[in-house]
Design an enzyme around this catalytic site. Structure first.
Site, PDB file in Angstrom:
ATOM      1  N   LYS A  21       0.831  -1.217   0.000  1.00  0.00           N
ATOM      2  CA  LYS A  21       0.000   0.000   0.000  1.00  0.00           C
ATOM      3  C   LYS A  21       0.859   1.258   0.000  1.00  0.00           C
ATOM      4  O   LYS A  21       0.613   2.186  -0.768  1.00  0.00           O
ATOM      5  CB  LYS A  21      -0.890  -0.009   1.260  1.00  0.00           C
ATOM      6  CG  LYS A  21      -1.434   1.343   1.666  1.00  0.00           C
ATOM      7  CD  LYS A  21      -2.340   1.249   2.864  1.00  0.00           C
ATOM      8  CE  LYS A  21      -1.721   1.630   4.195  1.00  0.00           C
ATOM      9  NZ  LYS A  21      -1.466   3.048   4.421  1.00  0.00           N
ATOM     10  N   ASN A  22       1.872   1.262   0.884  1.00  0.00           N
ATOM     11  CA  ASN A  22       2.626   2.499   1.066  1.00  0.00           C
ATOM     12  C   ASN A  22       3.656   2.750  -0.031  1.00  0.00           C
ATOM     13  O   ASN A  22       4.360   3.753  -0.002  1.00  0.00           O
ATOM     14  CB  ASN A  22       3.269   2.532   2.463  1.00  0.00           C
ATOM     15  CG  ASN A  22       2.193   2.678   3.534  1.00  0.00           C
ATOM     16  OD1 ASN A  22       1.055   3.032   3.235  1.00  0.00           O
ATOM     17  ND2 ASN A  22       2.552   2.387   4.775  1.00  0.00           N
ATOM     18  N   ARG A  94      -3.544  10.258   3.234  1.00  0.00           N
ATOM     19  CA  ARG A  94      -2.383  11.127   3.420  1.00  0.00           C
ATOM     20  C   ARG A  94      -1.699  11.458   2.098  1.00  0.00           C
ATOM     21  O   ARG A  94      -0.662  12.105   2.089  1.00  0.00           O
ATOM     22  CB  ARG A  94      -1.350  10.409   4.303  1.00  0.00           C
ATOM     23  CG  ARG A  94      -1.870   9.888   5.611  1.00  0.00           C
ATOM     24  CD  ARG A  94      -1.829  10.874   6.718  1.00  0.00           C
ATOM     25  NE  ARG A  94      -0.533  11.479   6.899  1.00  0.00           N
ATOM     26  CZ  ARG A  94      -0.356  12.635   7.510  1.00  0.00           C
ATOM     27  NH1 ARG A  94      -1.383  13.308   7.959  1.00  0.00           N
ATOM     28  NH2 ARG A  94       0.872  13.125   7.651  1.00  0.00           N
ATOM     29  N   ASP A 118      -5.050   8.092   9.200  1.00  0.00           N
ATOM     30  CA  ASP A 118      -5.360   7.511  10.503  1.00  0.00           C
ATOM     31  C   ASP A 118      -5.291   8.519  11.631  1.00  0.00           C
ATOM     32  O   ASP A 118      -4.532   9.473  11.573  1.00  0.00           O
ATOM     33  CB  ASP A 118      -4.336   6.415  10.800  1.00  0.00           C
ATOM     34  CG  ASP A 118      -4.529   5.228   9.893  1.00  0.00           C
ATOM     35  OD1 ASP A 118      -5.658   5.028   9.433  1.00  0.00           O
ATOM     36  OD2 ASP A 118      -3.546   4.510   9.652  1.00  0.00           O
TER      37      ASP A 118
HETATM   38  N1  EPU Z   1       6.100  14.295  11.020  1.00  0.00           N
HETATM   39  C1  EPU Z   1       6.154  15.622  11.355  1.00  0.00           C
HETATM   40  N2  EPU Z   1       6.100  16.564  10.358  1.00  0.00           N
HETATM   41  C2  EPU Z   1       5.982  16.216   9.041  1.00  0.00           C
HETATM   42  C3  EPU Z   1       5.929  14.840   8.698  1.00  0.00           C
HETATM   43  C4  EPU Z   1       5.983  13.901   9.709  1.00  0.00           C
HETATM   44  O1  EPU Z   1       6.256  15.970  12.534  1.00  0.00           O
HETATM   45  O2  EPU Z   1       5.943  17.118   8.183  1.00  0.00           O
HETATM   46  C5  EPU Z   1       6.135  13.278  12.088  1.00  0.00           C
HETATM   47  C6  EPU Z   1       4.822  12.499  12.176  1.00  0.00           C
HETATM   48  O3  EPU Z   1       3.865  13.198  12.932  1.00  0.00           O
HETATM   49  C7  EPU Z   1       5.273  11.214  12.835  1.00  0.00           C
HETATM   50  C8  EPU Z   1       6.669  10.999  12.252  1.00  0.00           C
HETATM   51  O4  EPU Z   1       7.089  12.284  11.764  1.00  0.00           O
HETATM   52  O5  EPU Z   1       5.372  11.394  14.229  1.00  0.00           O
HETATM   53  C9  EPU Z   1       6.755   9.997  11.142  1.00  0.00           C
HETATM   54  O6  EPU Z   1       5.851  10.326  10.104  1.00  0.00           O
HETATM   55  P1  EPU Z   1       6.132   9.991   8.588  1.00  0.00           P
HETATM   56  O7  EPU Z   1       6.026  11.249   7.803  1.00  0.00           O
HETATM   57  O8  EPU Z   1       7.357   9.173   8.465  1.00  0.00           O
HETATM   58  O9  EPU Z   1       4.882   9.093   8.250  1.00  0.00           O
HETATM   59  P2  EPU Z   1       3.944   9.160   6.992  1.00  0.00           P
HETATM   60  O10 EPU Z   1       4.728   9.348   5.752  1.00  0.00           O
HETATM   61  O11 EPU Z   1       2.805  10.061   7.247  1.00  0.00           O
HETATM   62  C10 EPU Z   1       4.122   6.616   6.440  1.00  0.00           C
HETATM   63  C11 EPU Z   1       3.134   5.503   6.304  1.00  0.00           C
HETATM   64  C12 EPU Z   1       2.663   5.068   7.684  1.00  0.00           C
HETATM   65  C13 EPU Z   1       3.865   4.633   8.509  1.00  0.00           C
HETATM   66  C14 EPU Z   1       4.886   5.780   8.567  1.00  0.00           C
HETATM   67  C15 EPU Z   1       6.162   5.402   9.287  1.00  0.00           C
HETATM   68  C16 EPU Z   1       2.102   6.005   4.199  1.00  0.00           C
HETATM   69  C17 EPU Z   1       0.895   6.445   3.455  1.00  0.00           C
HETATM   70  N3  EPU Z   1       2.009   5.952   5.516  1.00  0.00           N
HETATM   71  O12 EPU Z   1       3.394   7.682   7.017  1.00  0.00           O
HETATM   72  O13 EPU Z   1       1.807   3.973   7.496  1.00  0.00           O
HETATM   73  O14 EPU Z   1       3.459   4.288   9.794  1.00  0.00           O
HETATM   74  O15 EPU Z   1       5.226   6.199   7.229  1.00  0.00           O
HETATM   75  O16 EPU Z   1       6.798   4.364   8.652  1.00  0.00           O
HETATM   76  O17 EPU Z   1       3.131   5.696   3.608  1.00  0.00           O
HETATM   77  C18 EPU Z   1      -0.087   2.633   7.771  1.00  0.00           C
HETATM   78  O18 EPU Z   1       0.220   2.091   6.694  1.00  0.00           O
HETATM   79  O19 EPU Z   1      -0.988   2.194   8.526  1.00  0.00           O
HETATM   80  C19 EPU Z   1       0.612   3.857   8.169  1.00  0.00           C
HETATM   81  C20 EPU Z   1       0.181   4.670   9.110  1.00  0.00           C
END
Ligand code: EPU
Length: 454
Positions: A21-22, A94, A118
């Site tokens: 998915k990601n 997202r 989420d």
């Molecule tokens: N963060 C910030 N500022 C930003 C971006 C992120 O503070 O501008 C913080 C977030 O709040 C969090 C941390 O950094 O505390 C990590 O967030 P990240 O940006 O790495 O996560 P994401 O890209 O939003 C993706 C996956 C998540 C997975 C995380 C970590 C997707 C669509 N989602 O999220 O997957 O948990 O990376 O590996 O790729 C899931 O599949 O259920 C899911 C939540």
């Protein structure tokens, strides 16, 4: 939509992983960078790719999906950007913010909705915005949208991410591949899904170097071409199914699971009392008959290559069956333990606290320094966030009526219901469908008693 689940069955058989998915959702967005057709093989037909398809269609993409139980395929073609302001989507995830870079590159202006996804913490996007701004974009945060423009195009920049955010790294890469000059991303995320996206972009003609120490360098090119790319298998599905196999005392061959993607998961599984066998074409996960007792472990979630935050929920269910106290220290999201209430309702004994349980357990006596996270202290230390869990086991779980909170806690509900006494009802099944393809049908093939009710 609901799932009705009767617990108590050993799960046995074979289950094939869907495409990740990601990775898939980001690759759909990456296809917008070229006016040529792209084909994504091993495409997961899940809620999140449907939401992303709606985004891409409203931008001007033509999309066709050819379904197959052995891996569907998606053809996506965006000959021209018909609309760069995509603010009214029927559902949210997202992904839209990742479209800013490709849209800026192709038409110099973009507007996307404020993100959904989420409910696992505030999930700010400051790191994304800072990176795009450094590359020459002007970004305005409006009531319900982000409006971005780059009248003179995007240019390369030296960008240091304050945290190795997966989404912000991908966003920066997507913006940089067609920007003028060289972009350096320091403290970048290097999750396998990020690397898979990079491989697709390389095949489209991009120049991207993954250097040592979380540095990624991108030399912008004038244009990208179409590609046929096979999406990596979903490692989060793999972990969910491995936990299911061991929790039910069963034996499941997870087809297409790759050892490389699970290096730091398989150790934990073995310490708990599960086993695995790497086979051609997949990994067999099982609980050896002699392992009557499961063992507690201490886990800390981290960015890759650490133990992934999306793995702690299915493992937590497994740990309710271990003999003794386990701990999970969540260092990626500040609020990812809401589902513990649901497990406790089923008879689990889990306490969530704001203290950094894992960090403490890793410190040598009297040292006084934070060794966790490669020497960096936990970002949530000394704050109010309930980001550590202590799980006491073994506890016998009983059926309950639960409502899914987010995708990964939804899979924890399913695993818990499958080992609980009695019949559980899980409402909000569509949340699980966002990330797990036809989960009920696939689990039934392993012998699970699970029904879907509209
Ligand atoms: N963060 C910030 N500022 C930003 C971006 C992120 O503070 O501008 C913080 C977030 O709040 C969090 C941390 O950094 O505390 C990590 O967030 P990240 O940006 O790495 O996560 P994401 O890209 O939003 C993706 C996956 C998540 C997975 C995380 C970590 C997707 C669509 N989602 O999220 O997957 O948990 O990376 O590996 O790729 C899931 O599949 O259920 C899911 C939540």
């Amino acid at each position: 939509m609901k799932f009705i689940i009767s617990g108590g069955k050993r799960l046995e058989g074979e289950i094939r992983l869907a495409g990740a998915k990601n990775a898939a959702t980001k690759m759909m967005v990456a296809s917008i960078l070229t006016s040529e057709p792209c084909v994504l093989e091993n495409f997961p037909e899940i809620g999140d790719t449907e939401i992303t398809a709606e985004l891409c269609r409203s931008i001007g993409s033509k999309i066709e999906v050819e379904s197959s139980p052995d891996g569907s395929s998606l053809k996506i073609h965006t000959p021209e950007i018909k609309n760069s302001k995509v603010i009214s989507l029927s559902r949210r995830n997202r992904i839209p913010i990742l479209a800013l870079g490709p849209l800026l590159a192709r038409v110099g202006e973009a507007e996307v909705p404020i993100l959904g996804g989420d409910k696992i913490g505030p999930r700010p996007v400051d790191i994304h915005i800072n990176a795009l701004t450094a590359m020459g974009a002007t970004i305005e945060v409006r009531d319900n949208s982000y409006f971005a423009s780059a009248k003179n195009g995007l240019h390369g920049a030296e960008i240091v991410l304050r945290y190795p955010s997966v989404g912000a790294t991908e966003n920066t890469i997507l913006a940089a591949v067609l920007a003028s000059g060289r972009t350096a991303i320091h403290n970048a995320a290097i999750e396998p899904e990020v690397l898979d996206l990079i491989k697709m972009l390389q095949q489209m003609g991009a120049i991207i170097e993954v250097g040592a120490n979380r540095n990624i360098y991108i030399d912008g090119v004038k244009e990208l071409r179409g590609v046929t790319y096979r999406i990596m298998p979903d490692r989060n599905e793999a972990v969910s199914f491995a936990c299911l196999a061991v929790a039910t005392g069963g034996k499941v061959l997870v087809k297409e699971a790759r050892h490389d993607d699970l290096l730091n998961f398989v150790n934990v599984l073995r310490k708990i009392g599960g086993e695995y066998e790497i086979q051609e074409g997949g990994i067999l996960f099982y609980r050896p008959v002699e392992n009557k007792i499961l063992h507690p472990v201490n886990i800390e979630t981290d960015p890759h290559p650490g133990f992934m935050t999306d793995w702690q929920q299915p493992v937590a269910v497994l740990l309710t069956q271990a003999d003794g106290e386990s701990t999970i220290h969540e260092t990626v999201y500040e609020d990812r333990f809401a589902y513990v209430k649901d497990l406790n309702l089923m008879g689990a004994e889990i306490k969530v606290v704001s203290k950094c349980l894992g960090e403490k357990s890793r410190l040598p006596d009297g040292d006084g320094q934070a060794h966790h996270n490669g020497g960096q202290a936990c970002r949530f230390a000394g704050r109010e966030h309930n980001h550590s869990a202590a799980i006491k086991g073994p506890t016998r779980l009983k059926a309950a009526s639960l409502e899914v909170r987010d995708l990964r806690s939804g899979i924890a509900h399913i695993i818990a219901a499958l080992i609980a006494d009695g019949e559980s009802t899980i409402t909000g099944a569509e949340e699980i469908d966002r990330g797990y393809e036809r989960i009920d049908e696939r689990l039934r093939a392993l012998g699970a008693e699970i029904r879907r009710i509209a």
